[in-house]
Motif scaffolding. Structure first.
Motif, PDB file in Angstrom:
ATOM      1  N   GLU A  20     -13.700 155.010 -55.183  1.00 26.86           N
ATOM      2  CA  GLU A  20     -12.508 155.854 -55.680  1.00 26.86           C
ATOM      3  C   GLU A  20     -12.965 157.127 -56.466  1.00 26.86           C
ATOM      4  O   GLU A  20     -12.392 158.105 -56.439  1.00 26.86           O
ATOM      5  CB  GLU A  20     -11.410 155.083 -56.079  1.00 26.86           C
ATOM      6  CG  GLU A  20     -10.713 153.903 -55.272  1.00 26.86           C
ATOM      7  CD  GLU A  20     -10.131 154.677 -54.115  1.00 26.86           C
ATOM      8  OE1 GLU A  20      -9.344 155.968 -54.012  1.00 26.86           O
ATOM      9  OE2 GLU A  20     -10.391 154.304 -52.893  1.00 26.86           O
ATOM     10  N   MET A  21     -13.761 156.824 -57.319  1.00 27.35           N
ATOM     11  CA  MET A  21     -14.331 157.682 -58.539  1.00 27.35           C
ATOM     12  C   MET A  21     -14.801 158.872 -57.324  1.00 27.35           C
ATOM     13  O   MET A  21     -14.968 159.874 -57.891  1.00 27.35           O
ATOM     14  CB  MET A  21     -15.147 157.050 -59.385  1.00 27.35           C
ATOM     15  CG  MET A  21     -14.642 156.327 -60.361  1.00 27.35           C
ATOM     16  SD  MET A  21     -15.834 155.415 -61.480  1.00 27.35           S
ATOM     17  CE  MET A  21     -14.873 154.969 -62.848  1.00 27.35           C
ATOM     18  N   ILE A  22     -15.845 158.291 -56.376  1.00 21.76           N
ATOM     19  CA  ILE A  22     -16.346 159.421 -55.579  1.00 21.76           C
ATOM     20  C   ILE A  22     -15.343 160.317 -54.748  1.00 21.76           C
ATOM     21  O   ILE A  22     -15.467 161.312 -54.635  1.00 21.76           O
ATOM     22  CB  ILE A  22     -17.482 158.682 -54.558  1.00 21.76           C
ATOM     23  CG1 ILE A  22     -18.630 158.049 -55.667  1.00 21.76           C
ATOM     24  CG2 ILE A  22     -17.957 159.615 -53.652  1.00 21.76           C
ATOM     25  CD1 ILE A  22     -19.370 157.393 -54.499  1.00 21.76           C
ATOM     26  N   ARG A  23     -14.629 159.413 -54.091  1.00 25.43           N
ATOM     27  CA  ARG A  23     -13.363 160.173 -53.301  1.00 25.43           C
ATOM     28  C   ARG A  23     -12.621 161.176 -53.977  1.00 25.43           C
ATOM     29  O   ARG A  23     -12.174 161.972 -53.633  1.00 25.43           O
ATOM     30  CB  ARG A  23     -12.561 159.056 -52.631  1.00 25.43           C
ATOM     31  CG  ARG A  23     -13.087 158.264 -51.576  1.00 25.43           C
ATOM     32  CD  ARG A  23     -12.382 156.902 -51.057  1.00 25.43           C
ATOM     33  NE  ARG A  23     -11.168 157.570 -50.105  1.00 25.43           N
ATOM     34  CZ  ARG A  23     -10.275 157.051 -49.762  1.00 25.43           C
ATOM     35  NH1 ARG A  23     -10.100 155.647 -50.114  1.00 25.43           N
ATOM     36  NH2 ARG A  23      -9.357 157.549 -49.116  1.00 25.43           N
ATOM     37  N   SER A  24     -12.225 160.564 -55.414  1.00 24.94           N
ATOM     38  CA  SER A  24     -11.521 161.566 -56.225  1.00 24.94           C
ATOM     39  C   SER A  24     -12.067 162.825 -56.684  1.00 24.94           C
ATOM     40  O   SER A  24     -11.404 163.686 -57.209  1.00 24.94           O
ATOM     41  CB  SER A  24     -10.860 160.742 -57.308  1.00 24.94           C
ATOM     42  OG  SER A  24     -11.834 160.447 -58.181  1.00 24.94           O
ATOM     43  N   GLY A  25     -13.471 162.903 -56.532  1.00 25.29           N
ATOM     44  CA  GLY A  25     -14.235 163.779 -57.235  1.00 25.29           C
ATOM     45  C   GLY A  25     -14.683 163.844 -58.534  1.00 25.29           C
ATOM     46  O   GLY A  25     -15.221 164.450 -59.142  1.00 25.29           O
ATOM     47  N   GLU A  26     -14.469 162.590 -59.105  1.00 22.96           N
ATOM     48  CA  GLU A  26     -14.801 162.360 -60.254  1.00 22.96           C
ATOM     49  C   GLU A  26     -16.371 162.229 -60.528  1.00 22.96           C
ATOM     50  O   GLU A  26     -17.062 162.662 -61.538  1.00 22.96           O
ATOM     51  CB  GLU A  26     -14.163 160.879 -60.847  1.00 22.96           C
ATOM     52  CG  GLU A  26     -14.532 160.439 -62.460  1.00 22.96           C
ATOM     53  CD  GLU A  26     -13.718 159.432 -62.900  1.00 22.96           C
ATOM     54  OE1 GLU A  26     -14.204 158.834 -64.122  1.00 22.96           O
ATOM     55  OE2 GLU A  26     -12.938 158.856 -62.099  1.00 22.96           O
ATOM     56  N   PHE A  27     -16.853 161.592 -59.504  1.00 24.12           N
ATOM     57  CA  PHE A  27     -18.334 161.740 -59.245  1.00 24.12           C
ATOM     58  C   PHE A  27     -18.569 162.835 -57.863  1.00 24.12           C
ATOM     59  O   PHE A  27     -18.382 162.225 -56.958  1.00 24.12           O
ATOM     60  CB  PHE A  27     -19.049 160.539 -58.922  1.00 24.12           C
ATOM     61  CG  PHE A  27     -18.999 159.707 -60.230  1.00 24.12           C
ATOM     62  CD1 PHE A  27     -19.248 159.862 -61.422  1.00 24.12           C
ATOM     63  CD2 PHE A  27     -18.944 158.069 -60.028  1.00 24.12           C
ATOM     64  CE1 PHE A  27     -19.076 158.996 -62.440  1.00 24.12           C
ATOM     65  CE2 PHE A  27     -18.714 157.305 -60.775  1.00 24.12           C
ATOM     66  CZ  PHE A  27     -18.709 157.707 -62.323  1.00 24.12           C
ATOM     67  N   PRO A  28     -18.903 164.165 -58.276  1.00 26.82           N
ATOM     68  CA  PRO A  28     -18.656 164.907 -56.755  1.00 26.82           C
ATOM     69  C   PRO A  28     -20.208 164.682 -56.129  1.00 26.82           C
ATOM     70  O   PRO A  28     -20.911 164.044 -56.581  1.00 26.82           O
ATOM     71  CB  PRO A  28     -18.580 166.275 -57.574  1.00 26.82           C
ATOM     72  CG  PRO A  28     -19.156 166.069 -58.939  1.00 26.82           C
ATOM     73  CD  PRO A  28     -18.888 164.718 -59.435  1.00 26.82           C
ATOM     74  N   PRO A  29     -20.135 165.282 -55.064  1.00 25.65           N
ATOM     75  CA  PRO A  29     -21.086 165.225 -54.082  1.00 25.65           C
ATOM     76  C   PRO A  29     -22.489 165.782 -54.942  1.00 25.65           C
ATOM     77  O   PRO A  29     -22.366 166.797 -55.699  1.00 25.65           O
ATOM     78  CB  PRO A  29     -20.908 166.101 -53.010  1.00 25.65           C
ATOM     79  CG  PRO A  29     -19.595 166.032 -52.773  1.00 25.65           C
ATOM     80  CD  PRO A  29     -19.234 165.961 -54.259  1.00 25.65           C
ATOM     81  N   ASP A  30     -23.733 164.969 -54.633  1.00 23.93           N
ATOM     82  CA  ASP A  30     -24.944 165.495 -55.119  1.00 23.93           C
ATOM     83  C   ASP A  30     -25.004 165.061 -57.003  1.00 23.93           C
ATOM     84  O   ASP A  30     -26.192 165.501 -57.334  1.00 23.93           O
ATOM     85  CB  ASP A  30     -25.323 166.798 -54.913  1.00 23.93           C
ATOM     86  CG  ASP A  30     -25.742 167.089 -53.508  1.00 23.93           C
ATOM     87  OD1 ASP A  30     -26.548 166.325 -52.968  1.00 23.93           O
ATOM     88  OD2 ASP A  30     -25.017 167.995 -52.989  1.00 23.93           O
ATOM     89  N   SER A  31     -24.029 164.709 -57.513  1.00 23.85           N
ATOM     90  CA  SER A  31     -23.982 164.474 -58.643  1.00 23.85           C
ATOM     91  C   SER A  31     -24.767 163.233 -59.250  1.00 23.85           C
ATOM     92  O   SER A  31     -24.826 162.240 -58.420  1.00 23.85           O
ATOM     93  CB  SER A  31     -22.624 164.302 -59.534  1.00 23.85           C
ATOM     94  OG  SER A  31     -21.931 163.358 -58.865  1.00 23.85           O
ATOM     95  N   LYS A  32     -25.369 162.995 -60.201  1.00 24.05           N
ATOM     96  CA  LYS A  32     -26.013 161.925 -60.597  1.00 24.05           C
ATOM     97  C   LYS A  32     -25.041 160.942 -61.313  1.00 24.05           C
ATOM     98  O   LYS A  32     -24.483 161.355 -62.420  1.00 24.05           O
ATOM     99  CB  LYS A  32     -27.363 162.059 -61.484  1.00 24.05           C
ATOM    100  CG  LYS A  32     -28.209 161.066 -61.896  1.00 24.05           C
ATOM    101  CD  LYS A  32     -29.339 161.578 -62.926  1.00 24.05           C
ATOM    102  CE  LYS A  32     -30.280 160.369 -63.256  1.00 24.05           C
ATOM    103  NZ  LYS A  32     -31.216 160.791 -64.089  1.00 24.05           N
ATOM    104  N   LEU A  33     -24.996 159.637 -60.980  1.00 24.23           N
ATOM    105  CA  LEU A  33     -24.513 158.721 -61.487  1.00 24.23           C
ATOM    106  C   LEU A  33     -24.886 158.320 -62.982  1.00 24.23           C
ATOM    107  O   LEU A  33     -25.918 158.469 -63.245  1.00 24.23           O
ATOM    108  CB  LEU A  33     -24.340 157.289 -60.716  1.00 24.23           C
ATOM    109  CG  LEU A  33     -23.756 157.436 -59.461  1.00 24.23           C
ATOM    110  CD1 LEU A  33     -23.758 156.017 -58.757  1.00 24.23           C
ATOM    111  CD2 LEU A  33     -22.389 157.921 -59.583  1.00 24.23           C
ATOM    112  N   PRO A  34     -23.986 157.709 -63.819  1.00 22.27           N
ATOM    113  CA  PRO A  34     -24.543 157.407 -65.385  1.00 22.27           C
ATOM    114  C   PRO A  34     -25.494 156.321 -64.942  1.00 22.27           C
ATOM    115  O   PRO A  34     -25.444 155.513 -63.745  1.00 22.27           O
ATOM    116  CB  PRO A  34     -23.317 157.055 -65.956  1.00 22.27           C
ATOM    117  CG  PRO A  34     -22.070 157.672 -65.259  1.00 22.27           C
ATOM    118  CD  PRO A  34     -22.579 157.744 -63.692  1.00 22.27           C
ATOM    119  N   SER A  35     -26.292 156.104 -66.024  1.00 18.91           N
ATOM    120  CA  SER A  35     -27.270 154.902 -65.960  1.00 18.91           C
ATOM    121  C   SER A  35     -26.166 153.632 -65.763  1.00 18.91           C
ATOM    122  O   SER A  35     -25.204 153.480 -66.154  1.00 18.91           O
ATOM    123  CB  SER A  35     -27.969 154.567 -67.285  1.00 18.91           C
ATOM    124  OG  SER A  35     -27.265 154.205 -68.128  1.00 18.91           O
TER     125      SER A  35
END
Length: 241
Positions: A20-35
């Motif tokens: 859901e974080m990815i789908r909502s844009g909270e984690f946008p495409p090509d962004s690095k996830l937190p550790s």
């Protein structure tokens, strides 16, 4: 984690939350996830549960882990792996072995289940087929795979051969993974065909046509195997052709 996910296992809950974080844009495409340390603390889950969730999301093609760089949301610069590269059971069974087994077992279970189908079982299958399609169109890959698993499992449950049912359940983990693996490489046209294949299986089961049900299941598994990077020899083909 404040969402109400009922009694889902922790790993399933955290997998859904990150999706859901990815789908909502909270984690946008090509962004690095937190550790993993930061993300596990943020989500209030163990590192072990988080790692399993990330493996599932990577199999589905939603994220990609790059050596020495970290984990990224799939995008233009961080593409999903090629067919077969996201299979994580190679030490036990190759992806081809799993689909060969599915071709034999599931087509036979489907054949045996056809004359035994009840109205209640058919209603459940119709619901799973509907969710399978709706979740894909809504971009909910987790719900899509869960509906696919439910569809196949419900057919297995209707099979009157108890030994086949037991065997099917014993390989549940690799079956689950085999239904996730094709997702990153599935084009829209192929998914439309897969949806139609589910309906063809359902129609044969509704007609209690054992021969057609087995044939429809073989076609579906064979086509899905090709997307997953497995090459199956079908009836009438020469090995290596």
């Amino acid at each position: 984690m404040d969402e109400d996910f009922g009694k889902l296992p922790v790993t399933a809950v955290v997998t859904r939350r990150i999706q859901e974080m990815i789908r909502s844009g909270e984690f946008p495409p090509d962004s690095k996830l937190p550790s993993q340390r930061v993300l596990s603390e943020r989500l209030g889950v163990s590192r072990a549960s988080l790692r399993e969730a990330l493996l599932t999301l990577e199999t589905l093609g939603l994220i990609r882990t790059l050596p020495a760089r970290g984990t990224f949301v799939a995008g233009e610069r961080t593409r999903a792996p090629k067919a077969g590269q996201n299979w994580r059971h190679d030490a036990r069974h190759s992806i081809t072995e799993v689909f060969q087994t599915r071709l034999v077992i599931e087509s036979e279970m489907c054949r045996l289940a056809a004359p035994e189908m009840t109205d209640a079982a058919l209603t459940a299958l119709e619901a799973a087929a509907r969710t399978f399609e709706e979740a894909w169109r809504n971009g909910d890959l987790l719900a899509h795979v869960e509906a696919d698993l439910a569809f196949h499992s419900q057919i297995a449950d209707a099979c009157p051969n108890g030994m086949l049912r037991l065997f099917y359940r014993s390989i549940h983990d690799v079956l689950t993974e085999s239904q996730r693996v094709p997702i990153p490489n599935t084009e829209v046209s192929r998914m439309e065909t897969s949806i139609a294949e589910h309906h063809a299986i359902l129609a044969a089961l509704r007609a209690r046509d054992a021969t057609e049900a087995a044939r429809a299941m073989r076609t579906h598994i064979g086509n899905t195997a090709a997307i997953a990077g497995a090459r199956l020899v079908q009836d009438g083909e020469a090995d290596g052709a």
